[in-house]
Design a protein around this motif. Sequence first.
Motif, PDB file in Angstrom:
ATOM      1  N   GLU A   1       0.892  -0.954   0.221  1.00 36.93           N
ATOM      2  CA  GLU A   1       0.273  -0.215  -0.020  1.00 36.93           C
ATOM      3  C   GLU A   1       0.715   1.393   0.109  1.00 36.93           C
ATOM      4  O   GLU A   1       0.866   2.419  -0.600  1.00 36.93           O
ATOM      5  N   GLU A   2       1.925   1.051   0.977  1.00 37.19           N
ATOM      6  CA  GLU A   2       2.668   1.781   0.954  1.00 37.19           C
ATOM      7  C   GLU A   2       3.566   2.486  -0.615  1.00 37.19           C
ATOM      8  O   GLU A   2       3.400   4.455  -0.773  1.00 37.19           O
ATOM      9  N   THR A   3       3.910   1.587  -0.846  1.00 41.45           N
ATOM     10  CA  THR A   3       4.599   2.139  -2.563  1.00 41.45           C
ATOM     11  C   THR A   3       3.535   2.407  -3.314  1.00 41.45           C
ATOM     12  O   THR A   3       3.769   3.274  -4.099  1.00 41.45           O
ATOM     13  N   GLN A   4       2.535   1.609  -3.299  1.00 44.02           N
ATOM     14  CA  GLN A   4       1.507   2.103  -4.304  1.00 44.02           C
ATOM     15  C   GLN A   4       0.656   3.376  -4.423  1.00 44.02           C
ATOM     16  O   GLN A   4      -0.103   4.286  -5.316  1.00 44.02           O
ATOM     17  N   ALA A   5       1.022   4.209  -3.368  1.00 43.76           N
ATOM     18  CA  ALA A   5       0.452   5.817  -2.681  1.00 43.76           C
ATOM     19  C   ALA A   5       1.607   6.059  -3.760  1.00 43.76           C
ATOM     20  O   ALA A   5       1.582   7.758  -4.191  1.00 43.76           O
ATOM     21  N   MET A   6       3.000   5.618  -3.943  1.00 42.25           N
ATOM     22  CA  MET A   6       3.922   6.843  -4.749  1.00 42.25           C
ATOM     23  C   MET A   6       3.819   6.237  -6.465  1.00 42.25           C
ATOM     24  O   MET A   6       4.491   6.960  -7.276  1.00 42.25           O
ATOM     25  N   TYR A   7       3.690   4.821  -6.166  1.00 40.79           N
ATOM     26  CA  TYR A   7       4.175   4.305  -7.485  1.00 40.79           C
ATOM     27  C   TYR A   7       3.189   2.862  -7.683  1.00 40.79           C
ATOM     28  O   TYR A   7       3.705   1.967  -7.483  1.00 40.79           O
ATOM     29  N   PRO A   8       1.962   3.189  -8.551  1.00 42.07           N
ATOM     30  CA  PRO A   8       0.664   2.275  -8.788  1.00 42.07           C
ATOM     31  C   PRO A   8       0.654   1.101 -10.032  1.00 42.07           C
ATOM     32  O   PRO A   8       0.448   1.232 -10.287  1.00 42.07           O
ATOM     33  N   TYR A   9       2.248   0.855  -9.212  1.00 46.28           N
ATOM     34  CA  TYR A   9       2.269  -0.781 -10.307  1.00 46.28           C
ATOM     35  C   TYR A   9       2.488  -1.490  -9.157  1.00 46.28           C
ATOM     36  O   TYR A   9       3.075  -1.696  -7.834  1.00 46.28           O
ATOM     37  N   ASP A  10       2.466  -3.295  -9.273  1.00 46.71           N
ATOM     38  CA  ASP A  10       2.507  -4.747  -8.311  1.00 46.71           C
ATOM     39  C   ASP A  10       4.210  -5.059  -9.491  1.00 46.71           C
ATOM     40  O   ASP A  10       3.764  -5.364 -10.424  1.00 46.71           O
TER      41      ASP A  10
END
Length: 292
Positions: free
Chosen positions: A98-107
Amino acid sequence: MLKLENDQLLVEVAAQGAELQKIYHKKEKFDYLWDGNPDFWGSHAPNLFPIIGRLNEYKYNKDGQTYELPQHGFAKDFEFEVAESSAAKAVFVLKSNEETQAMYPYDFTLTITYSLEGPELKVAYKVKNHSAETMPFSIGGHPAFNIPMNGEGTYDDYTLTIDPKKEVSYFEIDPVPYRSGDKKPFKDMENGILKMNHETFRDGLIIIDEPNIETVTLASPNNKHGVTVDVSEFPYLCLWTKEQMDAPFICIEPFYGLPDVIGEVGTLEEKEGIILLEAEEQKDVAFTIATF
């Protein structure tokens, strides 16, 4: 702290950022790697992902939204899972959350593997795109090496030599740490050899635009010890020490990506040097630090 060790070297890696902390010569009891003295620069060898350098305003646009990323991305700020550990090998994994996707919306899954063999340490990156869309990213290393090594000689005794030896150009940095968009011949480096001095780095990092460099060697005629970094899998080579300070280290950085040209906020897909990874594909790239 995770340790790799053989009869020549002791290597330490922290779970935070999967960052190298030490490359220690066991017989002569000295560290090749910068100690992270915060009076100059508080890091040792950050791993750079999913961007390299700084975005304009620290921002980028995607699908009508604006996102923010710190300089050199966020991998350095997260604790990695230790997926494998032995005397000669350590595997660290960071998965999107969730934290990374708030900055960078990729899996994604970022795997960093350290392998120790004799006097050589290999650093291997694997990036897997689990998204249903193309994923833009950059990846790179930022290891800093002590000058002098083992306390022998002075900063100005050392040279950096690239092989194959050639004349090279670099990206103008103006203002630091952005690119101006122009390139210049690297006149301080003559036939692939740079005589080390702090004045060369007063104006900031030097990113050499030469995709065919194989190795970079830091050495001195007054010291039997040095390092050779194999950067052959990376299109750019960055050299850096702390601006406006006579810092006793130099970073030899394999870059697969570039900082922004100064200007407006843009998209990651438009960045020069960016990697575009298709859905469910992976990218593998590595560099090696050979000590002597």
